[in-house]
Design a protein around this motif. Structure first.
Motif, PDB file in Angstrom:
ATOM      1  N   GLU A  50      35.050  35.728  55.423  1.00 36.38           N
ATOM      2  CA  GLU A  50      35.163  37.084  55.945  1.00 36.38           C
ATOM      3  C   GLU A  50      36.636  37.466  55.988  1.00 36.38           C
ATOM      4  O   GLU A  50      37.487  36.649  56.376  1.00 36.38           O
ATOM      5  N   SER A  51      36.928  38.679  55.600  1.00 40.36           N
ATOM      6  CA  SER A  51      38.306  39.154  55.577  1.00 40.36           C
ATOM      7  C   SER A  51      38.943  39.014  56.949  1.00 40.36           C
ATOM      8  O   SER A  51      38.307  39.276  57.970  1.00 40.36           O
ATOM      9  N   PRO A  52      40.215  38.599  57.010  1.00 39.07           N
ATOM     10  CA  PRO A  52      40.889  38.528  58.310  1.00 39.07           C
ATOM     11  C   PRO A  52      41.019  39.895  58.962  1.00 39.07           C
ATOM     12  O   PRO A  52      41.337  39.980  60.144  1.00 39.07           O
ATOM     13  N   ALA A  53      40.750  40.971  58.203  1.00 41.29           N
ATOM     14  CA  ALA A  53      40.840  42.316  58.772  1.00 41.29           C
ATOM     15  C   ALA A  53      39.638  42.641  59.654  1.00 41.29           C
ATOM     16  O   ALA A  53      39.625  43.655  60.320  1.00 41.29           O
ATOM     17  N   VAL A  54      38.592  41.790  59.644  1.00 39.79           N
ATOM     18  CA  VAL A  54      37.419  42.052  60.481  1.00 39.79           C
ATOM     19  C   VAL A  54      37.782  41.743  61.925  1.00 39.79           C
ATOM     20  O   VAL A  54      37.924  40.589  62.320  1.00 39.79           O
ATOM     21  N   TRP A  74      27.113  50.573  49.010  1.00 39.93           N
ATOM     22  CA  TRP A  74      26.446  49.978  47.855  1.00 39.93           C
ATOM     23  C   TRP A  74      26.821  48.514  47.671  1.00 39.93           C
ATOM     24  O   TRP A  74      26.071  47.761  47.047  1.00 39.93           O
ATOM     25  N   LEU A  75      27.948  48.081  48.239  1.00 42.19           N
ATOM     26  CA  LEU A  75      28.246  46.648  48.274  1.00 42.19           C
ATOM     27  C   LEU A  75      27.188  45.935  49.106  1.00 42.19           C
ATOM     28  O   LEU A  75      26.717  44.842  48.741  1.00 42.19           O
ATOM     29  N   GLY A  76      26.795  46.521  50.220  1.00 40.39           N
ATOM     30  CA  GLY A  76      25.725  45.931  51.018  1.00 40.39           C
ATOM     31  C   GLY A  76      24.419  45.863  50.243  1.00 40.39           C
ATOM     32  O   GLY A  76      23.720  44.835  50.258  1.00 40.39           O
ATOM     33  N   ALA A  77      24.073  46.948  49.544  1.00 42.48           N
ATOM     34  CA  ALA A  77      22.819  46.972  48.780  1.00 42.48           C
ATOM     35  C   ALA A  77      22.840  45.943  47.656  1.00 42.48           C
ATOM     36  O   ALA A  77      21.841  45.249  47.412  1.00 42.48           O
ATOM     37  N   ALA A  78      23.970  45.834  46.960  1.00 42.08           N
ATOM     38  CA  ALA A  78      24.070  44.866  45.866  1.00 42.08           C
ATOM     39  C   ALA A  78      24.014  43.442  46.397  1.00 42.08           C
ATOM     40  O   ALA A  78      23.463  42.538  45.749  1.00 42.08           O
ATOM     41  N   THR A  79      24.584  43.222  47.576  1.00 46.70           N
ATOM     42  CA  THR A  79      24.509  41.901  48.200  1.00 46.70           C
ATOM     43  C   THR A  79      23.061  41.514  48.452  1.00 46.70           C
ATOM     44  O   THR A  79      22.635  40.387  48.167  1.00 46.70           O
ATOM     45  N   ASP A  96      28.360  34.762  38.325  1.00 45.44           N
ATOM     46  CA  ASP A  96      29.156  35.964  38.067  1.00 45.44           C
ATOM     47  C   ASP A  96      28.929  37.017  39.138  1.00 45.44           C
ATOM     48  O   ASP A  96      29.848  37.773  39.492  1.00 45.44           O
ATOM     49  N   ASN A  97      27.708  37.081  39.665  1.00 51.99           N
ATOM     50  CA  ASN A  97      27.449  38.017  40.757  1.00 51.99           C
ATOM     51  C   ASN A  97      28.308  37.702  41.975  1.00 51.99           C
ATOM     52  O   ASN A  97      28.861  38.609  42.605  1.00 51.99           O
ATOM     53  N   LEU A  98      28.408  36.424  42.330  1.00 47.79           N
ATOM     54  CA  LEU A  98      29.240  36.058  43.477  1.00 47.79           C
ATOM     55  C   LEU A  98      30.685  36.479  43.257  1.00 47.79           C
ATOM     56  O   LEU A  98      31.357  36.960  44.168  1.00 47.79           O
ATOM     57  N   ILE A  99      31.174  36.308  42.039  1.00 50.13           N
ATOM     58  CA  ILE A  99      32.553  36.685  41.721  1.00 50.13           C
ATOM     59  C   ILE A  99      32.734  38.186  41.872  1.00 50.13           C
ATOM     60  O   ILE A  99      33.684  38.663  42.514  1.00 50.13           O
ATOM     61  N   ASP A 100      31.818  38.977  41.297  1.00 47.00           N
ATOM     62  CA  ASP A 100      31.940  40.431  41.368  1.00 47.00           C
ATOM     63  C   ASP A 100      31.786  40.941  42.796  1.00 47.00           C
ATOM     64  O   ASP A 100      32.489  41.871  43.213  1.00 47.00           O
ATOM     65  N   LEU A 101      30.881  40.351  43.561  1.00 51.12           N
ATOM     66  CA  LEU A 101      30.692  40.791  44.944  1.00 51.12           C
ATOM     67  C   LEU A 101      31.941  40.515  45.783  1.00 51.12           C
ATOM     68  O   LEU A 101      32.351  41.348  46.589  1.00 51.12           O
ATOM     69  N   LYS A 102      32.543  39.360  45.607  1.00 52.12           N
ATOM     70  CA  LYS A 102      33.744  39.050  46.373  1.00 52.12           C
ATOM     71  C   LYS A 102      34.904  39.950  45.953  1.00 52.12           C
ATOM     72  O   LYS A 102      35.661  40.446  46.804  1.00 52.12           O
ATOM     73  N   GLN A 103      35.058  40.193  44.655  1.00 50.73           N
ATOM     74  CA  GLN A 103      36.130  41.095  44.208  1.00 50.73           C
ATOM     75  C   GLN A 103      35.915  42.499  44.757  1.00 50.73           C
ATOM     76  O   GLN A 103      36.874  43.172  45.156  1.00 50.73           O
ATOM     77  N   ALA A 104      34.657  42.959  44.798  1.00 49.96           N
ATOM     78  CA  ALA A 104      34.361  44.287  45.342  1.00 49.96           C
ATOM     79  C   ALA A 104      34.702  44.346  46.826  1.00 49.96           C
ATOM     80  O   ALA A 104      35.264  45.338  47.313  1.00 49.96           O
ATOM     81  N   SER A 124      32.430  50.251  41.689  1.00 46.28           N
ATOM     82  CA  SER A 124      31.195  50.807  41.120  1.00 46.28           C
ATOM     83  C   SER A 124      30.795  50.058  39.853  1.00 46.28           C
ATOM     84  O   SER A 124      29.608  49.790  39.627  1.00 46.28           O
ATOM     85  N   GLU A 125      31.776  49.701  39.034  1.00 50.38           N
ATOM     86  CA  GLU A 125      31.450  48.998  37.790  1.00 50.38           C
ATOM     87  C   GLU A 125      31.081  47.539  38.047  1.00 50.38           C
ATOM     88  O   GLU A 125      30.198  46.987  37.383  1.00 50.38           O
ATOM     89  N   ALA A 126      31.727  46.907  39.035  1.00 55.13           N
ATOM     90  CA  ALA A 126      31.359  45.535  39.387  1.00 55.13           C
ATOM     91  C   ALA A 126      29.942  45.484  39.944  1.00 55.13           C
ATOM     92  O   ALA A 126      29.140  44.602  39.581  1.00 55.13           O
ATOM     93  N   LEU A 127      29.611  46.432  40.838  1.00 58.27           N
ATOM     94  CA  LEU A 127      28.281  46.438  41.428  1.00 58.27           C
ATOM     95  C   LEU A 127      27.212  46.786  40.405  1.00 58.27           C
ATOM     96  O   LEU A 127      26.069  46.318  40.503  1.00 58.27           O
TER      97      LEU A 127
END
Length: 395
Positions: free
Chosen positions: A5-9, A263-268, A300-308, A337-340
């Motif tokens: 989890e991001s330290p910004a949370v 949409w990051l939540g939905a893709a997750t 690859d999904n894990l990579i794209d989700l984390k980058q997003a 948008s393109e990663a998701l």
């Protein structure tokens, strides 16, 4: 696999976001098969019931604090991502477009009287809203370029008279609050625009048709409208006259990120469903996950989700500095948008025939994210804007 989890949370965001996640997974997700929906999205009856449940759970409009304060953009990113774990989650929690962006704009620009009349019902989840900016392409009107605005507002007595047409107006059917953007400069002059607040429905605004679109998550769909001699008083002006283009950026920069968050939540969640399917489904003597082609897609999904996630957090941090972050929001909007889209596409592929049915939300998430690559500016417009910035900065 443990998650980072991001330290910004912040503790505040973590507490709110975790409550939202439990509510969306446990209460909202079972409604995904509810028949109360039409060709354009969930009915207002379903939205009303879901918001009542969110109110009971204390997660209605969770990004706006008691007293009207707002979570930081980084905190909002965390909470909105949790609300997006179901396509119905943002509607239930009142974090959905266009209401979330309209609430943000009204909170920044509206007078106290306007906030009491228009913003309070939105925050309470008692009303939906519409943002009337985009115009029909056949009219040569404004789309990604709001300076092409053809809808006009002319002074009339103590107010203004507005005429024109609008298109792709999300959620107009059934909305109670409208923000109308119209040109207030004369023909041939540099474009100036003004925003006006109105109660909806209004007899001077006619729905020509509700468009049939690929997405189906927003109540009311997307309307084409005619505005014929709409008269508003002077106190309907949102902010100051002729400042509409600037206010549009105040609204749109965070709104692009809000779409990324939801949409990051939905893709997750779609990836969770595809992963569970790959673990259970057998083919050629072993689970799908053990076939390299499938396993690599999920990796690859894990990579794209984390980058997003990281991209959204970075851009939200820029907004928290007080910078409009136009370039950063463009970068994030394109990248996320393109990663998701890649994530959603792989989820469909992993699930094969099941992935293109309505048996899970994966098919809907694929459709919704495909539309997301266009609204709030298609990728090509954002790339063009960034290219212009590169040229300016090189001088």
């Amino acid at each position: 696999m443990s998650t980072y989890e991001s330290p910004a949370v912040t503790p505040r965001a973590a507490e709110i976001g975790d409550r939202v996640e439990r509510f969306v997974r446990d209460v909202v997700a079972p409604f995904e098969r509810d028949p109360r929906r039409d060709a354009h999205g969930p009915t207002d009856a379903l939205v009303h019931e879901l918001r009542g449940l969110a109110r009971q759970a204390g997660v209605l409009t969770p990004h706006i604090l008691p007293g009207g304060g707002h979570l930081t953009q980084r905190e909002t990113a965390y909470v909105l991502r949790k609300s997006g774990l179901s396509p119905l989650g943002p509607l239930a929690c009142n974090t959905m477009a266009p209401d979330e962006g309209n609430m943000f704009l009204l909170g920044k620009v509206a007078t106290e009287a306007q906030k009491a009349r228009f913003l309070a019902p939105l925050i309470a989840g008692d009303a939906r809203s519409a943002f009337l900016m985009t115009e029909p392409a056949v009219d040569g009107g404004a789309g990604s370029d709001p300076s092409m605005m053809r809808t006009t507002a002319t002074p009339a007595g103590n107010g203004w008279t507005i005429n024109g047409r609008k298109a792709f107006i999300t959620g107009y059917a059934g909305a109670k609050v409208g923000i109308v953007m119209a040109r207030t400069s004369a023909e041939g002059e540099p474009v100036r625009a003004t925003m006006f607040l109105i109660d909806l429905p209004h007899p001077a605004i006619t729905i020509e048709r509700v468009l049939d679109t690929i997405d189906s998550s927003m109540p009311g769909g997307h309307s084409v409208l005619s505005i014929d001699d709409l008269h508003v008083d002077g106190d309907a002006v949102l902010g100051a006259p002729d400042e509409g283009l600037r206010y549009a950026q105040i609204r749109l920069s965070p709104a692009r990120l809000s779409h990324c968050m939801r949409w990051l939540g939905a893709a997750t969640r779609a990836n969770e469903i595809a992963t569970a399917y790959a673990l259970k489904r057998q083919a050629f003597g072993k689970p799908l996950i053990d076939h390299e082609g499938v396993g690599f897609m999920l990796a690859d999904n894990l990579i794209d989700l984390k980058q997003a996630e990281l991209m959204t957090d970075w851009a939200a941090g820029i907004l928290d500095t007080g910078d409009l972050g136009t370039a950063q929001s463009s970068i994030a909007k394109v990248a996320v948008s393109e990663a998701l889209m890649r994530v959603a596409d792989r989820c469909v592929q992993v699930m094969g025939g099941t992935g293109v049915t309505g048996d899970t939300i994966v098919e809907q998430v694929f459709r919704e994210i495909r539309a997301f690559r266009i609204y709030d500016g298609p990728s090509e417009v954002h790339r063009w804007s960034l290219a212009k910035k590169i040229k300016r900065d090189a001088r």
